[in-house]
Scaffold this motif. Structure first.
Motif, PDB file in Angstrom:
ATOM      1  N   TRP A 133       0.845  -1.188   0.000  1.00 47.14           N
ATOM      2  CA  TRP A 133       0.000   0.000   0.000  1.00 47.14           C
ATOM      3  C   TRP A 133       0.889   1.250   0.000  1.00 47.14           C
ATOM      4  CZ3 TRP A 133      -4.909   0.506  -1.097  1.00 47.14           C
ATOM      5  CH2 TRP A 133      -5.803  -0.541  -0.861  1.00 47.14           C
ATOM      6  N   VAL A 134       0.649   2.138  -0.942  1.00 44.81           N
ATOM      7  CA  VAL A 134       1.370   3.411  -0.978  1.00 44.81           C
ATOM      8  C   VAL A 134       0.342   4.531  -1.152  1.00 44.81           C
ATOM      9  CG1 VAL A 134       3.514   2.445  -1.867  1.00 44.81           C
ATOM     10  CG2 VAL A 134       1.743   3.211  -3.470  1.00 44.81           C
ATOM     11  N   GLN A 135       0.760   5.730  -0.833  1.00 44.13           N
ATOM     12  CA  GLN A 135      -0.117   6.888  -0.996  1.00 44.13           C
ATOM     13  C   GLN A 135       0.475   7.861  -1.990  1.00 44.13           C
ATOM     14  OE1 GLN A 135       0.374  10.487   1.548  1.00 44.13           O
ATOM     15  NE2 GLN A 135       0.638   8.996   3.216  1.00 44.13           N
ATOM     16  N   GLN A 136      -0.412   8.564  -2.686  1.00 40.01           N
ATOM     17  CA  GLN A 136       0.002   9.722  -3.463  1.00 40.01           C
ATOM     18  C   GLN A 136      -0.307  10.953  -2.626  1.00 40.01           C
ATOM     19  OE1 GLN A 136      -2.159  10.712  -7.082  1.00 40.01           O
ATOM     20  NE2 GLN A 136      -0.274  11.441  -8.048  1.00 40.01           N
ATOM     21  N   LYS A 141       0.003  19.824  -0.906  1.00 42.01           N
ATOM     22  CA  LYS A 141       1.087  19.749   0.080  1.00 42.01           C
ATOM     23  C   LYS A 141       2.203  20.723  -0.286  1.00 42.01           C
ATOM     24  CE  LYS A 141       1.814  16.739   2.845  1.00 42.01           C
ATOM     25  NZ  LYS A 141       1.641  16.666   4.331  1.00 42.01           N
ATOM     26  N   ALA A 142       2.813  21.331   0.739  1.00 41.95           N
ATOM     27  CA  ALA A 142       3.904  22.274   0.496  1.00 41.95           C
ATOM     28  C   ALA A 142       5.143  21.572  -0.022  1.00 41.95           C
ATOM     29  CB  ALA A 142       4.228  23.035   1.782  1.00 41.95           C
ATOM     30  N   ASN A 143       5.375  20.347   0.436  1.00 40.61           N
ATOM     31  CA  ASN A 143       6.561  19.599   0.041  1.00 40.61           C
ATOM     32  C   ASN A 143       6.173  18.373  -0.774  1.00 40.61           C
ATOM     33  OD1 ASN A 143       8.271  21.317   1.536  1.00 40.61           O
ATOM     34  ND2 ASN A 143       7.787  20.183   3.402  1.00 40.61           N
ATOM     35  N   ASN A 144       6.836  18.187  -1.889  1.00 45.46           N
ATOM     36  CA  ASN A 144       6.648  17.003  -2.736  1.00 45.46           C
ATOM     37  C   ASN A 144       5.183  16.715  -3.082  1.00 45.46           C
ATOM     38  OD1 ASN A 144       9.499  16.391  -2.626  1.00 45.46           O
ATOM     39  ND2 ASN A 144       9.155  15.618  -0.547  1.00 45.46           N
ATOM     40  N   PRO A 145       4.433  17.723  -3.514  1.00 41.44           N
ATOM     41  CA  PRO A 145       3.019  17.480  -3.845  1.00 41.44           C
ATOM     42  C   PRO A 145       2.884  16.475  -4.988  1.00 41.44           C
ATOM     43  CG  PRO A 145       3.751  19.601  -4.714  1.00 41.44           C
ATOM     44  CD  PRO A 145       4.852  19.104  -3.836  1.00 41.44           C
ATOM     45  N   GLY A 146       1.926  15.569  -4.832  1.00 41.94           N
ATOM     46  CA  GLY A 146       1.629  14.612  -5.886  1.00 41.94           C
ATOM     47  C   GLY A 146       2.595  13.456  -6.014  1.00 41.94           C
ATOM     48  N   MET A 147       3.641  13.426  -5.218  1.00 38.06           N
ATOM     49  CA  MET A 147       4.605  12.331  -5.309  1.00 38.06           C
ATOM     50  C   MET A 147       4.109  11.121  -4.510  1.00 38.06           C
ATOM     51  SD  MET A 147       8.372  14.136  -5.229  1.00 38.06           S
ATOM     52  CE  MET A 147       9.142  12.626  -5.865  1.00 38.06           C
ATOM     53  N   TRP A 148       4.686   9.969  -4.791  1.00 36.24           N
ATOM     54  CA  TRP A 148       4.324   8.760  -4.065  1.00 36.24           C
ATOM     55  C   TRP A 148       5.084   8.688  -2.760  1.00 36.24           C
ATOM     56  CZ3 TRP A 148       0.130   6.262  -5.413  1.00 36.24           C
ATOM     57  CH2 TRP A 148      -0.350   6.392  -6.722  1.00 36.24           C
ATOM     58  N   ASN A 224      -8.085   8.198   3.831  1.00 38.11           N
ATOM     59  CA  ASN A 224      -7.505   9.399   4.425  1.00 38.11           C
ATOM     60  C   ASN A 224      -8.527  10.163   5.252  1.00 38.11           C
ATOM     61  OD1 ASN A 224      -6.711  12.659   3.564  1.00 38.11           O
ATOM     62  ND2 ASN A 224      -5.306  11.411   4.738  1.00 38.11           N
ATOM     63  N   GLN A 225      -8.046  10.728   6.401  1.00 39.07           N
ATOM     64  CA  GLN A 225      -8.912  11.474   7.305  1.00 39.07           C
ATOM     65  C   GLN A 225      -8.587  12.967   7.368  1.00 39.07           C
ATOM     66  OE1 GLN A 225     -11.363   9.542   9.045  1.00 39.07           O
ATOM     67  NE2 GLN A 225     -10.575   8.001   7.611  1.00 39.07           N
ATOM     68  N   ASP A 226      -7.387  13.364   6.946  1.00 41.17           N
ATOM     69  CA  ASP A 226      -6.958  14.745   7.185  1.00 41.17           C
ATOM     70  C   ASP A 226      -6.759  15.580   5.920  1.00 41.17           C
ATOM     71  OD1 ASP A 226      -4.628  13.681   6.169  1.00 41.17           O
ATOM     72  OD2 ASP A 226      -3.450  13.913   8.003  1.00 41.17           O
ATOM     73  N   GLY A 227      -7.096  15.046   4.762  1.00 41.11           N
ATOM     74  CA  GLY A 227      -6.994  15.812   3.531  1.00 41.11           C
ATOM     75  C   GLY A 227      -5.599  15.928   2.951  1.00 41.11           C
ATOM     76  N   GLU A 228      -4.626  15.187   3.504  1.00 35.94           N
ATOM     77  CA  GLU A 228      -3.250  15.311   3.042  1.00 35.94           C
ATOM     78  C   GLU A 228      -2.850  14.238   2.039  1.00 35.94           C
ATOM     79  OE1 GLU A 228      -0.502  15.762   6.235  1.00 35.94           O
ATOM     80  OE2 GLU A 228      -1.436  17.600   6.966  1.00 35.94           O
ATOM     81  N   VAL A 229      -3.792  13.372   1.665  1.00 40.16           N
ATOM     82  CA  VAL A 229      -3.493  12.278   0.732  1.00 40.16           C
ATOM     83  C   VAL A 229      -4.427  12.378  -0.461  1.00 40.16           C
ATOM     84  CG1 VAL A 229      -3.420   9.768   0.417  1.00 40.16           C
ATOM     85  CG2 VAL A 229      -2.691  10.783   2.593  1.00 40.16           C
ATOM     86  N   GLU A 230      -3.874  12.310  -1.671  1.00 41.11           N
ATOM     87  CA  GLU A 230      -4.681  12.332  -2.882  1.00 41.11           C
ATOM     88  C   GLU A 230      -5.395  10.999  -3.070  1.00 41.11           C
ATOM     89  OE1 GLU A 230      -6.236  14.242  -6.225  1.00 41.11           O
ATOM     90  OE2 GLU A 230      -4.968  15.058  -4.615  1.00 41.11           O
ATOM     91  N   ARG A 246      12.662   5.863 -10.893  1.00 44.98           N
ATOM     92  CA  ARG A 246      12.298   7.003 -11.748  1.00 44.98           C
ATOM     93  C   ARG A 246      12.044   8.270 -10.926  1.00 44.98           C
ATOM     94  NH1 ARG A 246       9.036   2.955 -14.566  1.00 44.98           N
ATOM     95  NH2 ARG A 246       7.136   3.792 -13.606  1.00 44.98           N
ATOM     96  N   ALA A 247      12.400   8.228  -9.642  1.00 48.11           N
ATOM     97  CA  ALA A 247      12.270   9.391  -8.741  1.00 48.11           C
ATOM     98  C   ALA A 247      10.826   9.856  -8.604  1.00 48.11           C
ATOM     99  CB  ALA A 247      13.157  10.543  -9.208  1.00 48.11           C
ATOM    100  N   GLN A 248       9.878   8.913  -8.593  1.00 47.35           N
ATOM    101  CA  GLN A 248       8.473   9.252  -8.408  1.00 47.35           C
ATOM    102  C   GLN A 248       8.040   9.172  -6.946  1.00 47.35           C
ATOM    103  OE1 GLN A 248       6.173   6.884 -11.144  1.00 47.35           O
ATOM    104  NE2 GLN A 248       7.138   7.771 -12.943  1.00 47.35           N
ATOM    105  N   PHE A 249       8.898   8.593  -6.091  1.00 50.19           N
ATOM    106  CA  PHE A 249       8.658   8.595  -4.647  1.00 50.19           C
ATOM    107  C   PHE A 249       9.422   9.749  -4.020  1.00 50.19           C
ATOM    108  CE2 PHE A 249       6.969   4.417  -5.319  1.00 50.19           C
ATOM    109  CZ  PHE A 249       6.138   4.168  -4.227  1.00 50.19           C
ATOM    110  N   THR A 250       8.933  10.239  -2.882  1.00 53.01           N
ATOM    111  CA  THR A 250       9.640  11.303  -2.176  1.00 53.01           C
ATOM    112  C   THR A 250      11.042  10.827  -1.801  1.00 53.01           C
ATOM    113  OG1 THR A 250       8.978  10.648   0.047  1.00 53.01           O
ATOM    114  CG2 THR A 250       7.447  12.070  -1.180  1.00 53.01           C
ATOM    115  N   PRO A 251      11.982  11.742  -1.613  1.00 51.74           N
ATOM    116  CA  PRO A 251      13.323  11.331  -1.192  1.00 51.74           C
ATOM    117  C   PRO A 251      13.313  10.533   0.110  1.00 51.74           C
ATOM    118  CG  PRO A 251      13.343  13.610  -1.925  1.00 51.74           C
ATOM    119  CD  PRO A 251      11.908  13.196  -1.870  1.00 51.74           C
TER     120      PRO A 251
END
Length: 263
Positions: A133-136, A141-148, A224-230, A246-251
Motif C-alpha cells: 500500500w502506498v499513498q500519493q 502539500k507544500a513539500n513534494n506534492p503529488g509524489m508517491w 484518508n482522514q486529514d486531507g493530506e493524501v490524494e 524514476r524518482a516518483q517517490f519522495t526522497p
C-alpha cells in the motif's frame, strides 16, 4: 542492489548548508544552526525579557525566568512577524541539545529556519498478497506534492512518544488502527541533513525518520482522514521499485523503502 540512482538519492539526503550557517544556542546549549545574518533584523530584547545576541561566532538566545521553551517561542513569534518562519502549524516540537537531552519545545514552523533536529515516523503497509500500500501525496502539500510515499508519514510532536505518533498519524492519514495491523515491527531509521526546500525561509533540515512495517489485512482499506493524501494504491513490489528508480517517490520514502528492501 547498488544502483546509481540510489547512491544519488543518498547523497541528496545528506548535503551541506549553502550559504554557511553558524550555531544557534539556547542558554549555552547548541540546538541548531542559522544563516549568519538572518536574525540581524530582530531586536536583542524579545517579549518576556528574553535576549538574543550574536557572540562567539554563534547566535545566542538567553532565557529569562520563564525558561527555554518560553524564550524559543518568543523568538518564534518575532521571526514570524519578520516573515522568517516556515509554515506555521500551532504545533510544538521537542528541542534537544547535542547530547540528545530535551531542553524545551518550539513551534514547528521554526525548526527548519533554526536548523533544529526533528523526528518523524513512517509506516510501510504490506498487503497479504505481497503487494504494498502506498499513498500519493495531496497536490496541495507544500513539500513534494503529488509524489508517491509510504502508507503513512508524519512528524513526532513534543507531546508524543514514537509509538503514539505512529498510532495518531496512521489514523489521520490512513484511517487505520495500528492494533488492527498484524506483524507490526520497527524496521530501522534513516537520517537526513540537507537544505530545507520549503518556502524562502533560509532553512536546514535535520531529521531522524524511524520506519515501521506491518500487514494491512485484506478486509481493510486505507481511507484518508486529514486531507493530506490524494489517493492510496496497491502496487506490486516491482512497480514500487521501478517508480523509486524514476524518482516518483519522495526522497524520504525512497531511502526508507531501500532500507526495507535491504539495499
Amino acid at each position: 542492489m547498488a544502483a546509481g540512482w540510489l547512491a544519488a538519492a543518498r547523497a541528496w539526503a545528506n548535503r551541506p548548508a549553502l550559504p554557511p550557517r553558524v550555531p544557534f544556542r539556547v542558554d549555552g546549549e547548541c540546538v541548531g544552526s542559522v544563516q549568519v545574518r538572518v536574525l540581524e533584523c530582530l531586536g536583542a530584547d524579545l517579549a518576556g525579557g528574553h535576549r538574543l545576541r550574536f557572540s562567539d561566532g554563534a547566535w545566542q538566545l538567553c532565557s529569562s525566568a520563564e525558561g527555554a521553551t518560553a524564550a524559543m517561542n518568543a523568538l518564534a513569534r518575532a521571526m514570524r512577524e519578520a516573515r522568517l518562519n516556515g509554515p506555521w502549524r500551532d504545533e510544538q516540537l521537542a528541542v534537544c541539545n547535542e547530547r540528545g537531552e530535551r531542553i524545551g519545545t518550539i513551534e514547528r514552523g521554526l525548526v527548519r529556519p533554526l536548523g533544529i533536529a526533528t523526528a518523524a515516523v513512517h509506516l510501510i503497509g504490506l498487503a497479504e498478497d505481497g503487494r504494498m500500500w502506498v499513498q500519493q501525496r495531496a497536490f496541495s502539500k507544500a513539500n513534494n506534492p503529488g509524489m508517491w510515499d509510504t502508507l503513512m508519514g508524519g512528524m513526532v510532536s513534543a507531546a508524543d512518544s514514537l509509538e503514539q505518533a505512529l498510532a495518531r498519524e496512521t489514523w489521520e492519514e490512513a484511517g487505520l488502527r495500528v492494533a488492527d495491523l498484524p506483524g507490526l515491527r520497527h524496521g530501522g531509521h534513516v537520517d537526513f541533513a540537507q537544505p530545507a526546500e520549503e518556502e524562502n525561509n533560509a532553512g536546514y533540515m535535520r531529521e531522524r525518520i524511524d520506519w515501521f512495517a506491518a500487514t494491512v489485512p485484506a478486509h481493510l482499506r486505507p481511507v484518508n482522514q486529514d486531507g493530506e493524501v490524494e489517493r492510496f494504491e496497491l502496487m506490486t513490489i516491482a512497480e514500487v521499485q521501478q517508480r523509486m528508480a524514476r524518482a516518483q517517490f519522495t526522497p524520504e520514502a525512497t531511502l526508507l523503502l531501500a532500507d526495507h528492501f535491504g539495499w
